[in-house]
Design a protein around this motif. Structure first.
Motif, mmCIF file in Angstrom:
data_model
loop_
_atom_site.group_PDB
_atom_site.id
_atom_site.type_symbol
_atom_site.label_atom_id
_atom_site.label_comp_id
_atom_site.label_asym_id
_atom_site.label_seq_id
_atom_site.Cartn_x
_atom_site.Cartn_y
_atom_site.Cartn_z
ATOM 1 N N HIS A 8 57.265 56.933 -40.612
ATOM 2 C CA HIS A 8 57.717 57.175 -39.253
ATOM 3 C C HIS A 8 56.742 58.068 -38.507
ATOM 4 N N TRP A 9 56.931 58.106 -37.181
ATOM 5 C CA TRP A 9 56.232 59.061 -36.313
ATOM 6 C C TRP A 9 57.229 60.151 -35.946
ATOM 7 N N GLU A 10 57.293 60.554 -34.704
ATOM 8 C CA GLU A 10 58.225 61.584 -34.263
ATOM 9 C C GLU A 10 59.676 61.098 -34.380
ATOM 10 N N ASP A 30 62.128 60.116 -48.895
ATOM 11 C CA ASP A 30 60.802 60.700 -48.764
ATOM 12 C C ASP A 30 60.291 60.401 -47.362
ATOM 13 N N SER A 31 59.911 61.451 -46.657
ATOM 14 C CA SER A 31 59.404 61.324 -45.291
ATOM 15 C C SER A 31 57.893 61.171 -45.341
ATOM 16 N N HIS A 32 57.401 60.060 -44.788
ATOM 17 C CA HIS A 32 55.960 59.805 -44.724
ATOM 18 C C HIS A 32 55.571 59.749 -43.252
ATOM 19 N N TYR A 33 55.049 60.862 -42.751
ATOM 20 C CA TYR A 33 54.720 60.968 -41.327
ATOM 21 C C TYR A 33 53.429 60.223 -41.023
ATOM 22 N N LEU A 34 53.476 59.397 -39.975
ATOM 23 C CA LEU A 34 52.299 58.676 -39.487
ATOM 24 C C LEU A 34 51.990 59.168 -38.077
ATOM 25 N N ASP A 35 50.796 59.648 -37.864
ATOM 26 C CA ASP A 35 50.394 60.130 -36.548
ATOM 27 C C ASP A 35 49.989 58.943 -35.684
#
Length: 255
Positions: A8-10, A30-35
């Motif tokens: 995800h993003w924001e 599990d949070s995988h942040y994508l910019d």
């Protein structure tokens, strides 16, 4: 580690919908942040998960799930926790009506305005050669067109005017519906509210002439009620950009 990973993003818009659904259901993930502004969603590691390069995506064991509204419904059906789709068939119809209206009719207009005033200016200062190379890596041709329009400020006056018209009409529809019941589609909080909140949370900031305590008291009541939920607070704590800080406008009592 869990068997659920969300890319995800924001915690707003499309990324925010499955994020908030997971928090409401109490599902560990599990949070995988994508910019998005760094084009992480078009890099090889993520394209191996979702070859279309769209976000969000969620893995659950062997399954890879895409499309934010469909992921929300999957989360509601696949995991224990409070039901987010109402039991009554009419309320289910109303939920799906609102989600289709929000996704297909209103969200593209919010997106065009957001891309014009935030996304485009945020990436415009990057090196032009690197930026063009990043755009060329986008798998979907229509997304390449949208990125170039945003970066170059090339949305036409007619496109922007139509988006603004749709936003104004959408605000009217929301205000009327929320004057009839506490929540958007039923007498209990659910998927339509999660979908709508992630689209509309910043309307008092981005559309203050259309959405405020005087003109749209029902929308403001609804937004504040959702923001006050523990799941919403936990979800928005994962934000990293100024977009996440905009949610603070829902703090406190009506003006």
């Amino acid at each position: 580690m869990t068997d659920v990973t969300l890319y995800h993003w924001e915690p707003n818009a499309n990324s925010g919908k499955p994020m908030l659904a997971l928090f409401e259901k109490g599902v560990a993930f599990d949070s995988h942040y994508l910019d998005l502004l760094n084009f992480d969603q078009h890099k090889p590691d993520y394209l191996a998960v979702n070859p279309l390069g769209t976000i969000p995506a969620m893995t659950h064991g062997q399954y890879v799930l895409t499309e934010s509204t469909a992921i929300m419904e999957y989360v509601d059906e696949a995991f224990d926790g409070p039901r987010l789709m109402p039991a009554d068939p009419v309320d289910q119809w109303r939920t799906r009506w609102w989600m289709k209206f929000l996704d297909q009719w209103l969200a593209p207009s919010f997106s065009m305005i957001g891309w014009s005033v935030f996304v485009g200016p945020s990436v415009r200062q990057k090196d032009p050669v690197e930026l063009e190379a990043a755009i060329d890596r986008i798998p979907m041709p229509e997304r390449r067109v949208a990125w170039r329009k945003a970066i170059n400020g090339a949305f036409s006056a007619e496109e922007m005017a139509e988006s603004q018209r749709r936003v104004a009409l959408g605000i009217t529809y929301l205000e009327q519906a929320l004057g009839q019941r506490e929540w958007l589609a039923a007498d209990s909080y659910g998927l339509a509210d999660i979908n709508g909140f992630n689209l509309a949370y910043a309307m008092p900031l981005s559309q203050p002439q259309l959405c405020n305590d005087s003109l749209t008291p029902n929308i403001m009541r609804w937004l504040r009620a959702i923001y006050a939920r523990p799941a919403t607070r936990a979800c928005w704590a994962l934000g990293r950009t100024d977009l996440a800080r905009r949610i603070s406008l829902l703090e406190g009592e009506p003006a």
